[in-house]
Design an enzyme around this catalytic site. Structure first.
Site, short mmCIF file in Angstrom:
data_model
loop_
_atom_site.label_atom_id
_atom_site.label_comp_id
_atom_site.label_asym_id
_atom_site.label_seq_id
_atom_site.Cartn_x
_atom_site.Cartn_y
_atom_site.Cartn_z
N LYS A 58 157.65 -28.82 68.66
CA LYS A 58 158.64 -27.84 68.17
C LYS A 58 159.97 -28.52 67.87
CE LYS A 58 158.37 -25.26 71.90
NZ LYS A 58 157.37 -26.04 72.68
N ARG A 63 160.04 -16.48 74.46
CA ARG A 63 158.98 -17.07 75.27
C ARG A 63 158.24 -16.04 76.10
NH1 ARG A 63 160.71 -22.62 75.66
NH2 ARG A 63 159.39 -23.77 77.07
N ARG A 102 157.26 -39.08 76.31
CA ARG A 102 158.49 -38.68 75.58
C ARG A 102 159.74 -39.26 76.23
NH1 ARG A 102 159.40 -32.55 74.64
NH2 ARG A 102 159.02 -32.51 76.88
N ARG A 147 162.87 -36.56 80.74
CA ARG A 147 163.23 -35.26 81.28
C ARG A 147 162.63 -35.07 82.67
NH1 ARG A 147 162.08 -30.91 76.52
NH2 ARG A 147 161.22 -29.77 78.30
N ARG A 170 153.97 -25.95 83.52
CA ARG A 170 154.53 -25.42 82.26
C ARG A 170 153.40 -24.93 81.35
NH1 ARG A 170 157.90 -30.47 80.56
NH2 ARG A 170 158.07 -29.42 78.55
#
Ligand code: AP5
Ligand code: MG
Length: 205
Positions: A13, A88, A122, A151, A162
């Site tokens: 996204k 969400r 990431r 992160r 998640r």
């Protein structure tokens, strides 16, 4: 143009939102980035959100809606905006209907097994918000010069939660926006440029 990018954690996204927001000169509104900025600044909201985010749980709807309502008043939203990671929950989507119409909902479809490896590799830039993957970008610094970091919520255990939270609370939005006639599913399991082209094809219709 007013857009929503929907998809599980790691679907791409943020990666795609940067490109589309630039092309259409619209504001890129990532509620995740906004919350991380609050956490970095150590605000009350940021401190309260931190324990939820670090566990992979959602931040309460009223907190998110307050942030979004303020954000879309800003000058850079005049041309439109792209929501990345919002709404969400069904409650967030219903509340959004009261404050703004939406032109397209882009649902990035990526198989679950691909998401974990994307997220665990990431690296993010705290300065400009750019995201990279270790497999394609080995530098310790962002192209803007600032250091990259991982992160807190990208640890495997948190990522698994998640994904559970996505299935439970966010995936029902696919059905919700299909019924509204707004949903366009794009295969997100292709190169970044191919996914970008597929999104542009939808938006140019
Ligand atoms: P948020 O920051 O929104 O995280 P997320 O939805 O879990 O999504 P990610 O940012 O992890 O993934 P992405 O789809 O942006 O993928 P990316 O482009 O980076 O939210 C974080 C937390 O904040 C939530 O868990 C929640 O607690 C809270 N929160 C936020 N919004 C909320 C809301 N509305 N309500 C309640 N709580 C909220 O790509 C991932 C990796 O893959 C990168 O390394 C990238 O380089 C790579 N990649 C991307 N595309 C490709 C491709 N095509 N091929 C190969 N690699 C690719
Ligand atoms: Mg993101």
């Amino acid at each position: 143009m007013k857009l929503i990018f929907l998809g599980p954690p790691g679907a791409g996204k943020g990666t795609q939102a940067v490109k589309i927001a630039e092309k259409y000169q619209i504001a890129h509104i990532s509620t995740g980035d906004m919350l991380r900025a609050e956490m970095r600044e150590g605000t009350k909201l940021g401190n309260e959100a931190k324990s939820l985010i670090d566990r992979g749980e959602l931040v309460p709807d009223d907190v998110i809606l307050g942030m979004v309502k303020n954000r879309i008043q800003k000058e850079d939203c005049k041309n439109g905006f792209l929501f990345d990671g919002f709404p969400r929950t069904i409650a967030q989507a219903e509340a959004l209907e009261e404050i703004s119409a939406i032109d397209y909902v882009i649902n990035l479809d990526v198989p679950a097994e691909r998401l974990i490896s994307r997220i665990s590799g990431r690296r993010m830039c705290a300065e400009c918000g750019a995201g990279y993957h270790v497999s394609t970008y080995a530098d310790a610094n962002c192209k803007c010069g600032a250091a990259l970091y991982q992160r807190e919520d990208d640890k495997e255990e948190t990522v698994r939660n998640r994904l559970v939270v996505y299935e439970r609370s966010t995936k029902p939005l696919i059905e919700y926006y299909t019924r509204k006639g707004l949903l366009h599913t794009v295969n997100g399991d292709a190169s970044i440029d191919v996914v970008d082209a597929a999104i542009r094809a939808v938006l140019s219709k």
